[in-house]
Write an enzyme that holds these catalytic residues in place. Sequence first.
Site, PDB file in Angstrom:
ATOM      1  N   GLN A   1      -4.888  -1.777   9.336  1.00 63.38           N
ATOM      2  CA  GLN A   1      -4.688  -3.090   8.717  1.00 63.38           C
ATOM      3  C   GLN A   1      -5.278  -4.189   9.606  1.00 63.38           C
ATOM      4  O   GLN A   1      -4.954  -4.286  10.784  1.00 63.38           O
ATOM      5  CB  GLN A   1      -3.180  -3.329   8.489  1.00 63.38           C
ATOM      6  CG  GLN A   1      -2.855  -4.604   7.748  1.00 63.38           C
ATOM      7  CD  GLN A   1      -3.418  -4.632   6.323  1.00 63.38           C
ATOM      8  OE1 GLN A   1      -3.306  -3.675   5.573  1.00 63.38           O
ATOM      9  NE2 GLN A   1      -4.046  -5.740   5.968  1.00 63.38           N
TER      10      GLN A   1
ATOM     11  N   ASP B   1     -11.357   2.321   3.540  1.00 66.39           N
ATOM     12  CA  ASP B   1     -11.634   0.894   3.323  1.00 66.39           C
ATOM     13  C   ASP B   1     -13.141   0.655   3.188  1.00 66.39           C
ATOM     14  O   ASP B   1     -13.568  -0.434   2.795  1.00 66.39           O
ATOM     15  CB  ASP B   1     -11.111   0.067   4.514  1.00 66.39           C
ATOM     16  CG  ASP B   1      -9.775  -0.591   4.220  1.00 66.39           C
ATOM     17  OD1 ASP B   1      -9.485  -0.823   3.029  1.00 66.39           O
ATOM     18  OD2 ASP B   1      -9.031  -0.886   5.175  1.00 66.39           O
TER      19      ASP B   1
ATOM     20  N   LYS C   1       0.841  -1.204   0.000  1.00 64.66           N
ATOM     21  CA  LYS C   1       0.000   0.000   0.000  1.00 64.66           C
ATOM     22  C   LYS C   1       0.875   1.253   0.000  1.00 64.66           C
ATOM     23  O   LYS C   1       0.582   2.225  -0.702  1.00 64.66           O
ATOM     24  CB  LYS C   1      -0.950  -0.034   1.209  1.00 64.66           C
ATOM     25  CG  LYS C   1      -2.052  -1.070   1.028  1.00 64.66           C
ATOM     26  CD  LYS C   1      -2.842  -1.381   2.287  1.00 64.66           C
ATOM     27  CE  LYS C   1      -3.779  -2.555   2.019  1.00 64.66           C
ATOM     28  NZ  LYS C   1      -4.507  -3.028   3.199  1.00 64.66           N
TER      29      LYS C   1
END
Length: 281
Positions: free
Chosen positions: A94, A117, A50
Amino acid sequence: MAAQIIDGKAVSAKVKEEIRQEIERDKLEIGLAVVIVGDDPASRVYVNNKKKACEVCGIKSYEYALPAETTEAQLMELIDTLNDDDKVNGILVQLPLPKHLNEEAVIARISPLKDVDAFSASNVGKIMIGNYAFLPCTPAGCIELIHSTGIDVSGKECVVIGRSNIVGKPMAMLLLHENGTVTVCHSRTKNLAEVCRRADILVAAVGRPGFVTGDMVKPGAVVIDVGINRNADGKLCGDCVFDECAKKASWITPVPGGVGPMTIAMLMKNTVMAKRIQTAK
Ligand code: NAD
């Protein structure tokens, strides 16, 4: 018949290049905070990828690597700080988090405007009603890959295997928004192979190597393999027995090099969107 390969690396490179150009053209200053707790090796790989994608696109990434024993209060405090930080347009925590941390509560703490997200309840709800700013990255990536084949989802039989909140359920919803006729299969589904054989578009998000075999694929189907697993030799593989499924399908995504790179490209897209929304406010 041998399937054509859907090249996720190439499609994602194109998306990232478009984002890079947009950021350069509009002189956007965009920041993404990436929070990682503990030392899960797979999470480390994802976070590094990322950060690399941010660099390619011209997005500044801020990494917060916290020790595994971080308390929920400490993590919440960091999220509050990032929510208030104007340099940070997107916040990504994460997953999975260490067991003592409540993932749902942590995700809920992220400002919905920075939830790139699209995991928070409010963003998931928006996806349900079809009025959304952020699409969940993995399903959105799958949709882009389907589009890249030129095949129109409208009216197609779509089967999604898996009903997780981050892949299966939103995937089904996005296919529905594209006017697919959608069936969601899960661990209690009866006659799974038979249901899968109806699919013009088959999306596998189970997390088990070798789960989808060639006999489960309708001739000419588009097969999207979301799974990221290790086989007995420790090699990265998807949920589908690639060679068997590729003989039946018209299009298929490989693992690696299929859905994975697209998930990250979609994260970049969401981060730009976050900046746009925050600036318009
Ligand atoms: P999950 O474990 O949360 O969900 C798996 C789903 O599979 C469940 O809904 C379950 O009902 C279903 N399932 C399990 N056994 C089954 C069976 N025997 N028959 C039918 N359905 C069954 O997993 P997830 O987070 O949705 O991830 C799924 C896979 O996708 C994993 O391999 C994960 O690593 C991968 N993944 C990939 C990306 C990417 O970017 N490519 C992103 C997220 C997840």
